[in-house]
Design an enzyme around this catalytic site. Structure first.
Site, PDB file in Angstrom:
ATOM      1  N   GLY A 113      -4.686  -0.707   5.526  1.00 38.52           N
ATOM      2  CA  GLY A 113      -4.262  -0.315   4.177  1.00 38.52           C
ATOM      3  C   GLY A 113      -4.488   1.249   3.964  1.00 38.52           C
ATOM      4  O   GLY A 113      -4.309   1.772   4.866  1.00 38.52           O
ATOM      5  N   SER A 114      -4.698   1.692   2.737  1.00 38.35           N
ATOM      6  CA  SER A 114      -4.660   2.933   2.447  1.00 38.35           C
ATOM      7  C   SER A 114      -5.632   4.045   3.356  1.00 38.35           C
ATOM      8  O   SER A 114      -5.600   5.146   3.196  1.00 38.35           O
ATOM      9  CB  SER A 114      -5.034   3.155   0.973  1.00 38.35           C
ATOM     10  OG  SER A 114      -4.123   2.328   0.133  1.00 38.35           O
ATOM     11  N   THR A 115      -6.916   3.318   3.923  1.00 37.65           N
ATOM     12  CA  THR A 115      -7.759   4.267   4.887  1.00 37.65           C
ATOM     13  C   THR A 115      -6.800   4.856   5.671  1.00 37.65           C
ATOM     14  O   THR A 115      -7.252   5.972   6.288  1.00 37.65           O
ATOM     15  CB  THR A 115      -8.825   3.515   5.316  1.00 37.65           C
ATOM     16  OG1 THR A 115      -8.430   2.341   6.050  1.00 37.65           O
ATOM     17  CG2 THR A 115      -9.723   2.736   4.437  1.00 37.65           C
ATOM     18  N   PHE A 116      -5.662   3.924   5.751  1.00 40.44           N
ATOM     19  CA  PHE A 116      -4.862   4.633   7.225  1.00 40.44           C
ATOM     20  C   PHE A 116      -3.927   5.951   6.739  1.00 40.44           C
ATOM     21  O   PHE A 116      -3.502   6.573   7.470  1.00 40.44           O
ATOM     22  CB  PHE A 116      -3.867   3.626   7.632  1.00 40.44           C
ATOM     23  CG  PHE A 116      -3.952   3.412   9.119  1.00 40.44           C
ATOM     24  CD1 PHE A 116      -5.149   3.162   9.787  1.00 40.44           C
ATOM     25  CD2 PHE A 116      -2.807   3.216   9.881  1.00 40.44           C
ATOM     26  CE1 PHE A 116      -5.109   2.889  11.108  1.00 40.44           C
ATOM     27  CE2 PHE A 116      -2.825   3.188  11.143  1.00 40.44           C
ATOM     28  CZ  PHE A 116      -3.848   2.766  11.655  1.00 40.44           C
ATOM     29  N   LYS A 117      -4.043   6.206   5.292  1.00 39.38           N
ATOM     30  CA  LYS A 117      -3.238   7.348   4.860  1.00 39.38           C
ATOM     31  C   LYS A 117      -3.819   8.913   5.540  1.00 39.38           C
ATOM     32  O   LYS A 117      -3.038   9.738   5.274  1.00 39.38           O
ATOM     33  CB  LYS A 117      -3.117   7.278   3.079  1.00 39.38           C
ATOM     34  CG  LYS A 117      -2.173   6.323   2.703  1.00 39.38           C
ATOM     35  CD  LYS A 117      -2.283   6.208   1.371  1.00 39.38           C
ATOM     36  CE  LYS A 117      -1.567   4.912   0.865  1.00 39.38           C
ATOM     37  NZ  LYS A 117      -1.803   4.489  -0.493  1.00 39.38           N
TER      38      LYS A 117
END
Lengths: 377, 635
Positions: free
Chosen positions: B304-308
């Site tokens: 999820g957004s931790t990958f941004k």
């Protein structure tokens, strides 16, 4: 035994003509077998599902029978020995053949016949009987024209070989083959043929390695202990290591509790653990004494039959002892064979006693004029 | 078989001419051969004598089994059959001269230790009164089942096992009963004094003290061979604090599971690794599969957004985007059947920092698009996202990654905001730690490391890492990560909420809500990951079960608790000055005199496309990853 030299009874004549040194050595071995039986009895009694008393009684009876057999057979004349061997050889051959049909299968091989009280391995009796019969045939072959002694002996050997191969019992076959080969060798077989025979033995060993998986596995494990389960032999070696010079003391050994065959095939390891190297050397010395004395005394013998038969019996006895001690010391691949008189076991001890009895009978001192061969019918 | 023919004529002739002479000659030959045979036997028996001397006195074989057996008062031989008794007489394992080594944490706290115990067995045949024996034994060992013991003692066997793990006190008490036929077998028992606290890391041993999972399995041979304690990187205090906070949050939000990791961002040492639900390591055998499952290394989740953060770093490092670049977050992206949209989006053009702070899927998708598929893949490969994470735990799993052939533009965009790829939490932690530590690749380890990793290599520019640190801090000061802030520790981080997949689609209201943080952001020391599996929102979160609502506060509490344990004091006096060095405007302008780079990325970045080969690890196609991204929400 206070026997006078002038005592002319059967026993009296026997006592003064028999090889008393060998007799003493054999008696010592039987006594030692008795001690080992007492030491091993608790473990073995459990293993064979009998009370300790019954087991001890049984083995006492067997050892007593063995002693009686030695003495009884050694009373025979050479001619009597020959007849006994001939009969025994025929009977043992028949029974060995019968194992293939009605034998008891133990651990994947059909070598035993069940009789009340014990299981008998007929090939054990075949071993001494064939040695005597082969000796007779070989000596007759040299003595008489047109008597194809070597051919006949060879034919019987081939029959035996076929039977043992079918059981299968490659260890017994190897011993019988080796004994027969030694007899041929001592009988004066010319050297090229000795070479052929030795080559044949090697080739046969190679074939056994190639065609019998259990033979191959044992040899592989011998050459490279890491390749498989070398539990038995490692435990045996640990037992010797535990024993050291003087042993842990009678009854203090542990290997007999651990190894299923400790009382038979690995009894030497039990001796090593409980009594140490010194006693092991004494046992080894007794066997060596019997074998070497047996062979060297034949140097003075004039009769070829006596020489060949005695030499065969001694060889068979000595080889059996060597195979047993060698396998438990990891000197040769493991081969289940009893240590004569010391191992537990009914039929094997009787068979060994039969052989030794014949040996003693043949090597009794005779008057020079007593030609044994001429009486051959 | 040899034939008599060649010899026979000769003998016969001799016989005919001079029988006696011929016979004497033959006998001479025979005597010679007898001597040879005697020599042969002397040789054989001499060999036996030599070998015997060797085996007994000169090179005696070390005996383990027989000595061990000598402790037993009586031969063990169970039931009738010889093989069975042989097997029983054999000790259960080759334990060697010493017991299994201890496992300790980085401060020497005992995590696993082997205690000497005894096994109780009996030979019923030696017993005089088995009923009385059973009753007496029961008086010392209340846990015995009288019926079972009676039945066993009544059997015909000579060996029956009665109880394992008898304590020395019980041992003495039973001996004092003076029951004949009762024996003890020396054994050892593996104890885990911390119980559940590090159960997944420890794993456990079976009844024969063989490691079956975790560290016990990974270092099984080491623990047998080397008696010195095995020192782990774990700090059991940190581990316990993490477990405590996770349990509380899990209960508060009725989550089905939770996972927490603390890693040293410079050494890759795992300071804490918790997976819930867990189990008592002392009773590993009773644990369910769900309890044994180690979410931290075995669980593969869409990050999820931790990958941004990864997308931002690769965009900056490659020069594909600048801090003052802007991205269209006003319009949903439609490719074929798929629609990408923002969760509570701003519906306008966002700057680079805003994309991260407000966690815009659309912005991250455009950013990833600008980076391009090839550079994205080689970046993620260099970050170790395509292969097992490389920690010493045998349970580590393989990420679920689409093969290069399927990695189309839609995949590039969804992976940009952490969907369409599934990695373990430890992958996310390692990747974020590398972003924060200046760009040095890490190899996660469960063992204490003496020094920073020697074979470390740079996979991004220092300046990129510096910018990402500010972005992470921005998320906590101005974005969804506010609840994670701890005064004086300059926490930075990124939320990540991913709907769990089910079959071919996503499950509404079943989230993996994680907060990936690093502190202190001015000089990063530790990465802290805090994840709840399927949390349910409650009144305190206004019904939200998103990471910012449920996980960020937990991460903050963990940091507040563990930082002092780890020797970090809050920096309060100079806080404002430090914060000033970390701050970054949400809408930075283009600096004067800046010129767009002529694709300098290839020149300065060692780990960039040309140098990095395509992933060698076979990638597992994630089934239907693409079609399911119809309504991905990232918060």
């Amino acid at each position: 035994m206070a026997l006078s030299r002038s005592d002319n009874s059967v026993l009296g004549r026997w006592w003064w003509t028999v090889d008393r040194w060998t007799l003493l050595a054999v008696g010592t071995l039987i006594g030692f077998g008795y001690v080992m039986m007492l030491a091993a009895s608790p473990a073995v009694a459990e293993r064979i599902h009998q009370s300790r008393d019954v087991f001890i009684l049984k083995q006492v009876v067997f050892l007593a029978l063995a002693g009686l057999t030695v003495v009884g057979v050694s009373l025979l004349s050479p001619r009597g020995v020959r007849r006994l061997a001939l009969l025994g050889c025929l009977a043992a051959l028949a029974l060995t053949a019968a194992t293939l049909v009605m034998g008891v299968e133990i651990k994947g091989a059909r070598r035993w016949i069940s009789v009340p009280g014990m299981t008998v391995q007929p090939s054990e009796f075949l071993k001494p009987c064939f040695a005597v019969v082969a000796a007779w045939l070989l000596s007759q072959g040299q003595r008489r024209r047109h008597f194809p002694g070597m051919l006949l002996a060879g034919a019987i050997f081939i029959v035996i070989a076929m039977l043992l191969k079918s059981q299968p019992d490659m260890g017994m076959l190897a011993v019988i083959a080796a004994v027969f080969f030694v007899q041929l060798f001592v009988g004066g077989l010319n050297l090229p043929l000795v070479g052929v025979g030795a080559g044949g033995l090697v080739a046969a060993a190679g074939a056994a390695y190639a065609f019998f998986p259990h033979v191959r596995s044992r040899v592989t494990r011998f050459l490279d202990p890491a390749s498989g389960d070398s539990y038995q032999v490692n435990t045996a070696l640990e037992a010797f290591g535990n024993g050291g010079l003087l042993g842990r003391g009678p009854g203090e050994g542990r290997v007999k509790d651990v190894l299923p065959d400790a009382h038979a095939d690995f009894v030497f390891a039990v001796v090593g653990e409980e009594f140490g190297m010194v006693v092991c050397l004494v046992v080894l010395g007794l066997f060596g004494f019997i074998v070497l004395r047996g062979l060297l005394r034949l140097l003075a013998e004039q009769d070829l039959f006596i020489v060949l038969a005695s030499c065969g019996l001694v060889t068979s006895f000595g080889l059996q002892a060597f195979v047993n001690m060698g396998s438990s010391l990891h000197l040769i691949p493991t081969k289940g064979m009893t240590l004569p008189f010391v191992s537990y076991g009914g039929s094997s001890v009787l068979a060994v006693a039969l052989g030794i009895g014949m040996l003693l009978a043949l090597t009794r001192r005779r008057a020079r004029s007593e030609p044994v061969w001429s009486t051959a019918s | 078989m040899t034939d008599a023919q060649p010899q026979a004529p000769c003998t016969r002739t001799a016989h005919a001419i001079a029988p006696d002479v011929a016979r004497r000659a033959a006998m001479e030959k025979t005597r010679g051969r007898l001597v040879i045979a005697s020599l042969g036997f002397s040789l054989l028996f001499g060999a036996v004598a030599l070998k015997l001397a060797g085996a007994t006195v000169m090179f005696p074989m070390q005996s383990k089994r027989l000595d061990r057996l000598a402790q037993l008062p009586n031969p063990i031989s169970a039931d009738a059959s010889a093989p069975a008794s042989g097997a029983l007489a054999m000790p259960p394992r080759d334990a060697g001269p010493h017991t299994r080594a201890m496992v300790v944490d980085r401060n020497g706290e005992i995590l696993a230790i082997s205690l000497p115990t005894a096994g109780l067995y009996a030979n019923p045949r030696e017993m005089m009164d088995t009923d009385e024996a059973a009753r007496k034994l029961k008086s010392v060992l209340p846990s015995l089942d009288l019926q079972v013991v009676r039945a066993r003692l009544a059997s015909e066997k000579q060996f029956v096992y009665l109880a394992r793990n008898i304590t020395p006190n019980e041992h003495l008490a039973i001996n004092n009963l003076g029951i004949p036929g009762v024996y003890f077998q020396a054994t050892e028992r593996r104890r885990y004094p911390q119980g559940r606290v590090a159960a997944h890391v420890m794993g456990g041993v079976d009844v024969d003290a063989r490691g079956v999972a975790g560290v016990e399995r990974a270092f099984d041979q080491r623990l047998r061979d080397d008696p010195t304690p095995l020192k782990l990187s774990l700090d059991v205090r940190v581990q316990a604090a993490m477990r405590d906070e996770l349990s509380q949050s899990m209960a508060e939000f009725h989550a089905i599971g939770a996972c927490g990791i603390v890693m040293d961002v410079h050494t890759g040492e795992v300071i804490a690794m918790v997976s819930l639900p867990d189990f008592d390591a002392n009773k590993a055998g009773e644990a369910t599969n769900e309890q044994r499952f180690n979410r931290a290394v075995t669980g593969m989740y869409e990050p999820g957004s931790t990958f941004k953060l990864q997308t931002a770093a690769m965009a900056l490092d490659s020069g594909a985007a600048q801090l003052w670049s802007s991205f269209d977050a006003a319009h949903n992206i439609r490719i074929g059947r798929f629609t990408i949209q923002d969760f509570e989006g701003k519906h306008r053009v966002l700057t680079f920092p805003e994309v991260i702070a407000y966690s815009s899927n659309l912005g991250a998708a455009h950013m990833a698009q600008q980076v391009g598929t090839e550079r994205q893949r080689s970046w993620l490969h260099a970050m170790g996202m395509f292969t097992r994470v490389g920690i010493e735990l045998p349970e580590q799993g393989q990420p679920i990654v689409q093969p290069a052939a399927n990695w189309k533009e839609i995949a590039t965009m969804t992976v940009g905001f952490g969907h369409g790829i599934a990695v373990s939490p430890l992958h996310v932690v390692r990747g974020t730690a590398v972003l924060a530590n200046g760009g040095m690749m890490l190899h996660p380890t469960i063992l204490e490391a003496e020094a920073p990793q020697s074979d470390e290599h740079r996979i991004m520019r220092q300046s990129t890492s510096d910018t990402v640190r500010k972005l992470m801090r921005l998320v906590v000061t101005d974005g969804y990560g506010k609840p994670a802030d701890v005064p004086g520790y300059f926490v930075g981080g990124k939320t990540g909420t991913a709907e769990k997949t089910l079959g071919h689609g996503y499950r509404k209201h079943a989230n993996i809500s994680a907060f990936m943080s690093v502190f202190p952001m001015n000089a990063p020391r530790y990465a802290v990951y805090f994840m709840l599996d399927e949390p349910k929102g409650n009144a305190s979160t206004a019904g939200y079960s998103t990471a910012g609502a449920v996980s960020a506060p937990g991460a903050g509490r963990v940091i507040a608790r563990i930082a002092p344990m780890l020797g970090l004091m809050p920096e309060t006096v100079t806080a404002a000055a430090t914060q000033a060095t970390l701050s970054m405007p949400l809408r930075p302008g283009r600096p004067a005199g800046w010129r767009p780079p002529v694709d300098t990325s290839l020149a300065h970045a060692p780990a960039h496309p040309q140098e990095v080969p395509a992933p060698q690890q076979p990638v597992i196609p994630r089934q239907e990853a693409g079609p399911s991204i119809t309504s991905v929400a990232a918060r």
